[in-house]
Design a protein around this motif. Structure first.
Motif, PDB file in Angstrom:
ATOM      1  N   THR A 119     -40.020   6.860   0.655  1.00 58.43           N
ATOM      2  CA  THR A 119     -38.916   7.573   0.021  1.00 58.43           C
ATOM      3  C   THR A 119     -37.618   7.144   0.691  1.00 58.43           C
ATOM      4  N   ALA A 120     -36.531   7.220  -0.057  1.00 57.46           N
ATOM      5  CA  ALA A 120     -35.245   6.779   0.475  1.00 57.46           C
ATOM      6  C   ALA A 120     -34.137   7.618  -0.137  1.00 57.46           C
ATOM      7  N   ARG A 121     -33.075   7.810   0.618  1.00 56.82           N
ATOM      8  CA  ARG A 121     -31.919   8.555   0.129  1.00 56.82           C
ATOM      9  C   ARG A 121     -30.674   8.078   0.873  1.00 56.82           C
ATOM     10  N   ARG A 122     -29.546   8.218   0.203  1.00 57.40           N
ATOM     11  CA  ARG A 122     -28.273   7.896   0.845  1.00 57.40           C
ATOM     12  C   ARG A 122     -27.715   9.111   1.575  1.00 57.40           C
ATOM     13  N   ARG A 123     -27.948  10.282   1.004  1.00 58.50           N
ATOM     14  CA  ARG A 123     -27.533  11.524   1.650  1.00 58.50           C
ATOM     15  C   ARG A 123     -28.737  12.461   1.708  1.00 58.50           C
ATOM     16  N   ALA A 124     -28.728  13.367   2.665  1.00 56.79           N
ATOM     17  CA  ALA A 124     -29.870  14.269   2.865  1.00 56.79           C
ATOM     18  C   ALA A 124     -30.150  15.064   1.595  1.00 56.79           C
ATOM     19  N   ALA A 125     -31.429  15.166   1.244  1.00 56.24           N
ATOM     20  CA  ALA A 125     -31.853  15.832   0.012  1.00 56.24           C
ATOM     21  C   ALA A 125     -32.679  17.068   0.338  1.00 56.24           C
ATOM     22  N   GLN A 126     -32.617  18.027  -0.574  1.00 52.12           N
ATOM     23  CA  GLN A 126     -33.302  19.297  -0.365  1.00 52.12           C
ATOM     24  C   GLN A 126     -34.817  19.146  -0.449  1.00 52.12           C
ATOM     25  N   SER A 127     -35.315  18.348  -1.387  1.00 51.95           N
ATOM     26  CA  SER A 127     -36.768  18.280  -1.628  1.00 51.95           C
ATOM     27  C   SER A 127     -37.518  17.705  -0.432  1.00 51.95           C
ATOM     28  N   THR A 128     -37.053  16.593   0.128  1.00 47.17           N
ATOM     29  CA  THR A 128     -37.753  15.994   1.270  1.00 47.17           C
ATOM     30  C   THR A 128     -37.637  16.882   2.511  1.00 47.17           C
ATOM     31  N   TYR A 129     -36.499  17.583   2.627  1.00 49.10           N
ATOM     32  CA  TYR A 129     -36.360  18.515   3.759  1.00 49.10           C
ATOM     33  C   TYR A 129     -37.405  19.630   3.654  1.00 49.10           C
ATOM     34  N   ARG A 130     -37.568  20.195   2.466  1.00 50.08           N
ATOM     35  CA  ARG A 130     -38.515  21.296   2.295  1.00 50.08           C
ATOM     36  C   ARG A 130     -39.947  20.827   2.520  1.00 50.08           C
ATOM     37  N   LEU A 131     -40.264  19.629   2.031  1.00 50.73           N
ATOM     38  CA  LEU A 131     -41.619  19.127   2.214  1.00 50.73           C
ATOM     39  C   LEU A 131     -41.896  18.837   3.691  1.00 50.73           C
ATOM     40  N   ARG A 132     -40.940  18.240   4.387  1.00 51.43           N
ATOM     41  CA  ARG A 132     -41.135  17.998   5.824  1.00 51.43           C
ATOM     42  C   ARG A 132     -41.327  19.311   6.576  1.00 51.43           C
ATOM     43  N   ARG A 133     -40.537  20.317   6.219  1.00 55.91           N
ATOM     44  CA  ARG A 133     -40.668  21.621   6.868  1.00 55.91           C
ATOM     45  C   ARG A 133     -42.052  22.215   6.609  1.00 55.91           C
ATOM     46  N   ASP A 134     -42.544  22.074   5.373  1.00 57.14           N
ATOM     47  CA  ASP A 134     -43.879  22.603   5.046  1.00 57.14           C
ATOM     48  C   ASP A 134     -44.968  21.864   5.814  1.00 57.14           C
ATOM     49  N   LEU A 135     -44.803  20.556   5.969  1.00 55.28           N
ATOM     50  CA  LEU A 135     -45.788  19.790   6.741  1.00 55.28           C
ATOM     51  C   LEU A 135     -45.798  20.238   8.198  1.00 55.28           C
ATOM     52  N   GLU A 136     -44.637  20.516   8.727  1.00 53.54           N
ATOM     53  CA  GLU A 136     -44.566  20.987  10.115  1.00 53.54           C
ATOM     54  C   GLU A 136     -45.234  22.349  10.269  1.00 53.54           C
ATOM     55  N   LYS A 137     -45.287  23.117   9.175  1.00 56.60           N
ATOM     56  CA  LYS A 137     -45.937  24.429   9.213  1.00 56.60           C
ATOM     57  C   LYS A 137     -47.433  24.350   8.912  1.00 56.60           C
ATOM     58  N   GLY A 138     -47.925  23.131   8.645  1.00 53.87           N
ATOM     59  CA  GLY A 138     -49.358  22.964   8.447  1.00 53.87           C
ATOM     60  C   GLY A 138     -49.798  22.721   7.024  1.00 53.87           C
ATOM     61  N   ARG A 139     -48.874  22.420   6.121  1.00 53.23           N
ATOM     62  CA  ARG A 139     -49.281  22.153   4.739  1.00 53.23           C
ATOM     63  C   ARG A 139     -50.188  20.932   4.692  1.00 53.23           C
ATOM     64  N   ARG A 140     -51.201  21.004   3.831  1.00 57.52           N
ATOM     65  CA  ARG A 140     -52.174  19.926   3.713  1.00 57.52           C
ATOM     66  C   ARG A 140     -51.880  19.124   2.442  1.00 57.52           C
ATOM     67  N   VAL A 141     -51.884  17.807   2.588  1.00 57.74           N
ATOM     68  CA  VAL A 141     -51.653  16.886   1.472  1.00 57.74           C
ATOM     69  C   VAL A 141     -52.754  15.838   1.523  1.00 57.74           C
ATOM     70  N   GLU A 142     -53.533  15.739   0.455  1.00 59.36           N
ATOM     71  CA  GLU A 142     -54.712  14.890   0.492  1.00 59.36           C
ATOM     72  C   GLU A 142     -54.436  13.446   0.133  1.00 59.36           C
ATOM     73  N   GLY A 143     -53.539  13.196  -0.827  1.00 60.84           N
ATOM     74  CA  GLY A 143     -53.338  11.822  -1.265  1.00 60.84           C
ATOM     75  C   GLY A 143     -51.891  11.521  -1.584  1.00 60.84           C
ATOM     76  N   PRO A 144     -51.571  10.236  -1.807  1.00 65.26           N
ATOM     77  CA  PRO A 144     -50.195   9.852  -2.122  1.00 65.26           C
ATOM     78  C   PRO A 144     -49.651  10.534  -3.373  1.00 65.26           C
ATOM     79  N   LEU A 145     -50.485  10.671  -4.405  1.00 60.69           N
ATOM     80  CA  LEU A 145     -50.019  11.360  -5.612  1.00 60.69           C
ATOM     81  C   LEU A 145     -49.693  12.814  -5.331  1.00 60.69           C
ATOM     82  N   ASP A 146     -50.464  13.425  -4.448  1.00 60.97           N
ATOM     83  CA  ASP A 146     -50.181  14.811  -4.078  1.00 60.97           C
ATOM     84  C   ASP A 146     -48.833  14.915  -3.368  1.00 60.97           C
TER      85      ASP A 146
END
Length: 331
Positions: free
Chosen positions: A117-144
Motif C-alpha cells: 500500500t502507498a500514500r502521499r499523505r496519511a490516510a484514515q483506513s490504513t491507520y485504523r487497520l494498523r491500530r486494529d492489528l496492534e490490538k490483536g486483529r487476525r487477518v488470514e490472507g491478502p484478500l482479507d
C-alpha cells in the motif's frame, strides 16, 4: 532486494502467518519475511519520500500496478493482472492526532504473498487497520487485508453518516418543540455533509461494481475475489441508500422549517398591515386638520381643540377597524 537507504520510505511492515497471526516487522527483518514460503507481508510506503519509488522498483510488481502505486490518477479505481489485484480508493486524511477532512487516496497492490500500500499523505483506513492489528486483529490472507482496508473506508463513511443522522434527529426534536426555531444553519451543514458522503461513496462504489462485473465475466462468480467485491459493493451500496434517505429527510425538514418561517413572517406582516390600516385614517385626519386654513370645526383658540381632534382620529380608526372586521380581515 530493497536497498537499506530506501527503507526510510517504509512507514511500517507486517508479516502474517496465513492462519490469522500478525507481527510487526523491523526493517532488517523484512527481507527474511518476504522470502518465507508461508504467509504474506504487508508493506506500507510513504510516496512523499522520494525513496518510495526505489522500493517500488525493487519489488516484483506488474508494470501497471507499479505505475498506479507511484502516480495513480485522482480517482478511485480497481484492476487486476494475472495473480495481482491493484487499485486506489478515496479516503480521508489524518493529522498527527485526529482525522482531517482532506481527501487522500490509498493505493494498493496485492498478490498471494505480498500486499503493498502507498500514500502521499496519511490516510484514515490504513491507520485504523494498523491500530486494529496492534490490538490483536487476525487477518488470514491478502484478500482479507485488502477487504479490511476498504471496509475501514466504508466504516468511516458510515460513521460520518451516523453523525449527520444524529444532527438531523436533534433538528427534528428542536422543530417539534418550537416549530418556528431557526434551524437553517444546522440543516445546511447536514445537507452539505451528506452530499459529500454520497459523492465519496459513489466514487468508490462505481469502480467496485465495474471490477466485480469484470471478475465475474472473466473468472466466474465462484472466486474469492468476486466474493470479496460483492460483499464490499453491498456494504457501500447500503451506505449510499442510507445517505440518500438522510438527505431526503434533511430536505423535508428544511421544507418544514421554511414553511414555519413563512407562516411566522406572514403573521408579522399581517400585524403590521393591521396597524397601518388602523393608523392611516388617523394620520389622514391629523394631516388634514393640520392645514393652515380657516373654517375648521375648531380654531387655535378653542380650549377643547385637542380633545376634538383626538376624538375625530379615534372615530376614524374605529371606523376602519369596524370596516375590516366586517370584511373578515380579523376576528
Amino acid at each position: 532486494m530493497i536497498a537499506t537507504d530506501a527503507e526510510s520510505a517504509i512507514v511500517f511492515a507486517w508479516a502474517f502467518d496465513g492462519r490469522g497471526g500478525a507481527r510487526r516487522l523491523a526493517p532488517d527483518a523484512l527481507a527474511e519475511a518476504m522470502a518465507a514460503r508461508e504467509g504474506f507481508v504487508w508493506i506500507h510506503l510513504a510516496l512523499a519520500d522520494r525513496r518510495g519509488r526505489d522500493v517500488l522498483a525493487a519489488l516484483d510488481l506488474p508494470d501497471d500496478a507499479r505505475e498506479l502505486l507511484a502516480t495513480g490518477p485522482e480517482r478511485s479505481l480497481l484492476d487486476h493482472e494475472g495473480a495481482w489485484i491493484f487499485g486506489q480508493i478515496e479516503d480521508r486524511g489524518r493529522d498527527i492526532d485526529d482525522v482531517s477532512d482532506e481527501e487522500v487516496h490509498v493505493r494498493f497492490a496485492a498478490s498471494a504473498h505480498i500486499v503493498v500500500t502507498a500514500r502521499r499523505r496519511a490516510a484514515q483506513s490504513t491507520y485504523r487497520l494498523r491500530r486494529d492489528l496492534e490490538k490483536g486483529r487476525r487477518v488470514e490472507g491478502p484478500l482479507d487485508l485488502v477487504e479490511a482496508i476498504l471496509d475501514a473506508v466504508a466504516a468511516d463513511l458510515d460513521h460520518r453518516r451516523d453523525n449527520e443522522d444524529d444532527a438531523l434527529a436533534r433538528v427534528e426534536t428542536q422543530l417539534m418543540a418550537d416549530r418556528h426555531a431557526d434551524v437553517s444553519a444546522a440543516l445546511g451543514a447536514a445537507r452539505r455533509a451528506l452530499a459529500e458522503i454520497a459523492r465519496h461513496n459513489s466514487g468508490v462504489l462505481a469502480p467496485l461494481r465495474r471490477f466485480d462485473q469484470q471478475i465475474a465475466r472473466l473468472h466466474g462468480i465462484d472466486t474469492p475475489v468476486h466474493d470479496m467485491t460483492a460483499r464490499l459493493a453491498q456494504r457501500f451500496d447500503e451506505i449510499g441508500r442510507n445517505a440518500r434517505a438522510d438527505a431526503e429527510r434533511a430536505r423535508l425538514l428544511q421544507d418544514e422549517s421554511a414553511a414555519s418561517a413563512n407562516i411566522l413572517a406572514n403573521r408579522h406582516l399581517f400585524v403590521l398591515t393591521v396597524l397601518n390600516s388602523l393608523l392611516l385614517p388617523a394620520t389622514l385626519v391629523t394631516g388634514f386638520f393640520g392645514m393652515n386654513t380657516g373654517g375648521f370645526l375648531w380654531g387655535p383658540d378653542d380650549p377643547h381643540g385637542t380633545l376634538k381632534a383626538f376624538a375625530v382620529c379615534a372615530l376614524a380608526a374605529g371606523s376602519a377597524a369596524l370596516f375590516m372586521r366586517r370584511r373578515g380581515m380579523f376576528g
